[in-house]
Design an enzyme around this catalytic site. Structure first.
Site, PDB file in Angstrom:
ATOM      1  N   THR A 131     -17.599  26.426 -32.508  1.00  0.00           N
ATOM      2  CA  THR A 131     -16.593  27.120 -31.938  1.00  0.00           C
ATOM      3  C   THR A 131     -17.016  28.601 -31.660  1.00  0.00           C
ATOM      4  O   THR A 131     -17.961  29.067 -32.030  1.00  0.00           O
ATOM      5  CB  THR A 131     -15.520  26.953 -32.792  1.00  0.00           C
ATOM      6  OG1 THR A 131     -15.525  27.784 -33.895  1.00  0.00           O
ATOM      7  CG2 THR A 131     -15.205  25.710 -33.253  1.00  0.00           C
ATOM      8  N   ASP A 144     -21.535  26.417 -26.641  1.00  0.00           N
ATOM      9  CA  ASP A 144     -20.097  26.425 -26.584  1.00  0.00           C
ATOM     10  C   ASP A 144     -19.423  27.425 -25.854  1.00  0.00           C
ATOM     11  O   ASP A 144     -19.718  28.610 -25.957  1.00  0.00           O
ATOM     12  CB  ASP A 144     -19.508  26.375 -28.003  1.00  0.00           C
ATOM     13  CG  ASP A 144     -18.103  26.501 -28.235  1.00  0.00           C
ATOM     14  OD1 ASP A 144     -17.423  25.494 -27.835  1.00  0.00           O
ATOM     15  OD2 ASP A 144     -17.333  27.179 -28.502  1.00  0.00           O
ATOM     16  N   PRO A 145     -18.623  27.167 -24.764  1.00  0.00           N
ATOM     17  CA  PRO A 145     -17.884  28.375 -24.081  1.00  0.00           C
ATOM     18  C   PRO A 145     -17.266  29.382 -24.789  1.00  0.00           C
ATOM     19  O   PRO A 145     -17.164  30.387 -24.548  1.00  0.00           O
ATOM     20  CB  PRO A 145     -16.996  27.615 -23.077  1.00  0.00           C
ATOM     21  CG  PRO A 145     -17.481  26.030 -23.082  1.00  0.00           C
ATOM     22  CD  PRO A 145     -18.154  26.052 -24.388  1.00  0.00           C
ATOM     23  N   HIS A 159      -0.423   4.792   7.033  1.00  0.00           N
ATOM     24  CA  HIS A 159      -1.317   3.986   7.372  1.00  0.00           C
ATOM     25  C   HIS A 159      -3.058   4.333   7.890  1.00  0.00           C
ATOM     26  O   HIS A 159      -3.752   3.738   8.166  1.00  0.00           O
ATOM     27  CB  HIS A 159      -1.343   2.549   8.289  1.00  0.00           C
ATOM     28  CG  HIS A 159       0.128   2.055   8.108  1.00  0.00           C
ATOM     29  ND1 HIS A 159       1.322   2.610   8.916  1.00  0.00           N
ATOM     30  CD2 HIS A 159       0.628   1.408   7.384  1.00  0.00           C
ATOM     31  CE1 HIS A 159       2.249   1.685   8.704  1.00  0.00           C
ATOM     32  NE2 HIS A 159       1.974   0.999   7.643  1.00  0.00           N
ATOM     33  N   GLY A 208       0.946  -1.201  -0.171  1.00  0.00           N
ATOM     34  CA  GLY A 208       0.152   0.056  -0.204  1.00  0.00           C
ATOM     35  C   GLY A 208       0.762   1.288  -0.081  1.00  0.00           C
ATOM     36  O   GLY A 208       0.200   2.341   0.017  1.00  0.00           O
ATOM     37  N   SER A 264      -7.253  28.609 -26.719  1.00  0.00           N
ATOM     38  CA  SER A 264      -7.788  29.847 -26.824  1.00  0.00           C
ATOM     39  C   SER A 264      -6.897  30.963 -26.986  1.00  0.00           C
ATOM     40  O   SER A 264      -6.954  31.762 -27.623  1.00  0.00           O
ATOM     41  CB  SER A 264      -8.612  30.027 -25.525  1.00  0.00           C
ATOM     42  OG  SER A 264      -9.582  29.039 -25.312  1.00  0.00           O
ATOM     43  N   GLY A 306     -12.565  22.001 -18.608  1.00  0.00           N
ATOM     44  CA  GLY A 306     -13.218  22.904 -17.559  1.00  0.00           C
ATOM     45  C   GLY A 306     -12.252  24.237 -17.161  1.00  0.00           C
ATOM     46  O   GLY A 306     -12.523  24.588 -15.814  1.00  0.00           O
TER      47      GLY A 306
END
Length: 594
Positions: free
Chosen positions: A507, A570-571, A226, A64, A456, A411
């Site tokens: 776009t 579309d952003p 742990h 782990g 962009s 995002g």
């Protein structure tokens, strides 16, 4: 509230053996003993107890914490690693099998992290091996600096500093030293290192539920690897503050965990706990180095940053500081084939990294010819008003753009556009020659190019370059409305040419192309320029909204389903429509005050 964590595994009971199989398939220099599931031992494929003529270095513990310990098996580090179940010490029989498999006449050194189960199991295995005639020495590593010094038998926990001890011991063994000499170097290294961790989340064991005991906005200082509780739960702070606290704790003269004082040389390790991005680890390392140098008076000779000893999917990091001298550095710099030891770190590092100056642009104008005019012309005032309104519209729309982009892209559209808009507003106050429309547009492109990354940024830079070229072709000092319309048309054509998009591709052009068409049409029809601008801005908004019904043919949105695309516009188109509309309204209000 607790919930079942998602894991890319098969049977939770098989994760360790399947991990070992994958590790051995990936690295030709690694092999494992045929003893699954009881015996889980990773060892060097080129080592056999019958022929090995150096001291074997063996470590291990609960799984782990990958890549620890099996990921550090290789020439110049560990000879074998004994893997227990997740967070459970390996059994004595498994440890004995590892000792028997790789220990030759020069004996073996067991490097054991200071946990009760590990000490007991490795200790009993060592005694059994000695009774069988093997030479065995043991070094216990307890580098934890988070908790007050213990007066009981538990002592300090073994953390990521153990990896540095592995490297020192492995290099000493590879150099041909005797068992006593290798053990002495490893013990000395273990006494020179201190570690403290900071966690933003607890970890989730395979097949179990995730605990949210830390809660939002909290961090835990000194949380064990742990998931055991640490020293204190506190509000999340900027990483620079967190690093400062951790360094002060490790180097505290009151606890005297490590024998490090001002003027000493040190090695720094910044270790990810499993779910911390490399970006955040590098930020922590970048803050730790100058603090060690300036606040603590230490010379930082080596920096190791990455994930070395993790805690499954825990978010956070630990910092280890080891006192260094030429002997320690020689061992750390020695060659190794262990797959997870960082490459490219050996060698002397400069006391300070000074960035290399940017190369000069030979076409850049002199400072005297650029800059904001002392007095603005009427055109300059209108240009400033339009730019300011457009930039503020983008800043106001940032969160909405990010929300839309999170569904159809990566995002960050709003954050990216916000950086550009903010830079434009700041630069306009100092640098933009607002009485010169062509050079002002060119400077907008320079602001965008400096701070806006991704698609962009380059698209808007191309847009501005094309506008600059079109405006430069005009010899008149005042730009007419028809000339501005031609500038917009030329800029759209350039973006379409280099970006490959056109109308209907979902776009920013789906906002700008309708705006350009309406602007040209209304001006040709003899409309008032302000009216034409306002009508064209309404066409831009309508075009942007229409992208909800378009199938993307450019950018990341091409990978998104039609159903998701239909839920948001579309952003990029919405951003373009917003700044265009804001500029139009600002000019209208300036020229036609109500």
């Amino acid at each position: 509230m607790a919930f079942q964590e998602k894991k890319l595994i098969n049977n939770p009971n098989d994760v360790v053996t399947e991990y070992i199989e994958g590790l051995a398939e990936t690295y030709p220099g690694l092999q494992y003993l045929d003893g699954f599931p009881e015996v889980k031992v990773v060892l060097r494929a080129d080592v056999s107890s019958d022929t090995y003529d150096k001291v074997a270095i063996i470590s291990g513990g609960g799984s782990g914490h990958e890549p620890a310990q099996a990921g550090f098996v290789g020439e110049g580090m560990l000879t074998a690693a004994i893997c227990g179940e997740v967070f459970a010490s390996p059994q004595v029989d498994s440890i004995l099998a590892g000792i028997r498999a790789v220990t030759g006449p020069k004996g073996c050194l067991l490097i054991v992290t200071n946990y009760t189960g590990d000490r007991l199991n490795f200790g009993l295995a060592a005694e059994q091996a000695k009774s069988e005639g093997y030479k065995v020495e043991t070094v216990i590593v307890g580098d934890d600096c988070a908790l007050p010094p213990s007066h009981g038998v538990a002592g300090r926990r073994g953390l990521a500093g153990t990896i540095l001890v592995h490297k020192v011991a492995g290099a000493a063994a590879a150099a041909g030293l005797s068992l006593d000499e290798v053990a002495a170097e490893a013990k000395r290294a273990s006494e020179m290192v201190g570690t403290m961790g900071v966690a933003l989340s607890v970890c989730t064991l395979p097949g179990q539920v995730t605990s949210d005991r830390l809660g939002p906005g909290k961090m835990e200082l000194g949380l064990g690897i742990h998931g055991e509780p640490g020293a204190v739960v506190a509000d999340l702070q900027p990483v620079e503050v967190v690093v400062s606290h951790v360094l002060k704790q490790i180097l505290s003269p009151e606890t005297n965990y490590v024998p490090i004082t001002r003027g000493n040389r040190v090695v720094l390790m910044v270790n990810g706990l499993g779910a911390t991005p490399v970006m955040e680890l590098m930020i922590a390392a970048g803050k730790a180095v100058p603090q060690l140098q300036l606040e603590h008076g230490l010379a930082v000779d080596r920096v190791y940053t990455g994930s070395f000893m993790t805690s499954l999917d825990m978010a956070g990091f630990s910092i280890s500081i080891m006192k260094a001298d030429e002997a320690i550095l020689h061992r750390l710099d020695a060659a190794t084939k262990a797959p997870f030891w960082p490459a490219g770190v050996d060698g002397n590092r400069p006391p300070a990294k000074i960035p290399i100056p940017l190369p000069l642009n030979h076409l850049t104008k002199s400072d005297e010819s650029m800059g904001r005019p002392l007095q603005l012309s009427e055109q300059g005032q209108i240009l400033e008003l339009a730019i300011e309104a457009a930039a503020n519209a983008i800043i106001d729309l940032r969160d909405s753009l990010n929300e839309w982009d999170s569904k159809v892209g990566d995002g960050d559209c709003g954050s990216t556009m916000d950086r550009g808009a903010t830079a434009i507003l700041e630069d306009m106050k100092k640098y933009y020659p607002l009485n010169d429309a062509a050079e002002t547009v060119n400077e907008i492109g320079s602001s965008i190019r400096r701070v806006m990354g991704g698609t962009s940024g380059i698209i808007y830079n191309i847009f501005c370059k094309a506008a600059h070229a079109q405006l430069k072709a005009n010899s008149q000092s005042v730009v007419t409305s028809k000339q501005w319309a031609d500038v917009l048309e030329a800029s759209i054509a350039a973006v379409s040419k280099y970006g490959g998009a056109s109308a209907g591709y979902r776009t920013l052009l789906d906002a700008l192309i309708p705006a350009s068409s309406v602007l040209q049409e209304r001006l040709t029809a003899g409309d008032d320029p302000i009216t034409a601008f306002i009508l064209s801005s309404e066409a831009a908004l309508a075009g942007a909204e229409s992208t909800r019904h378009m199938q993307a043919q450019a950018g990341r949105s091409t990978y998104v389903s039609t159903e998701i695309l239909a839920s948001v516009p579309d952003p990029g188109a919405m951003a373009a429509a917003s700044w265009y509309r804001a500029a139009a309204l600002a000019i209208k209000n300036k020229v036609e005050p109500s």
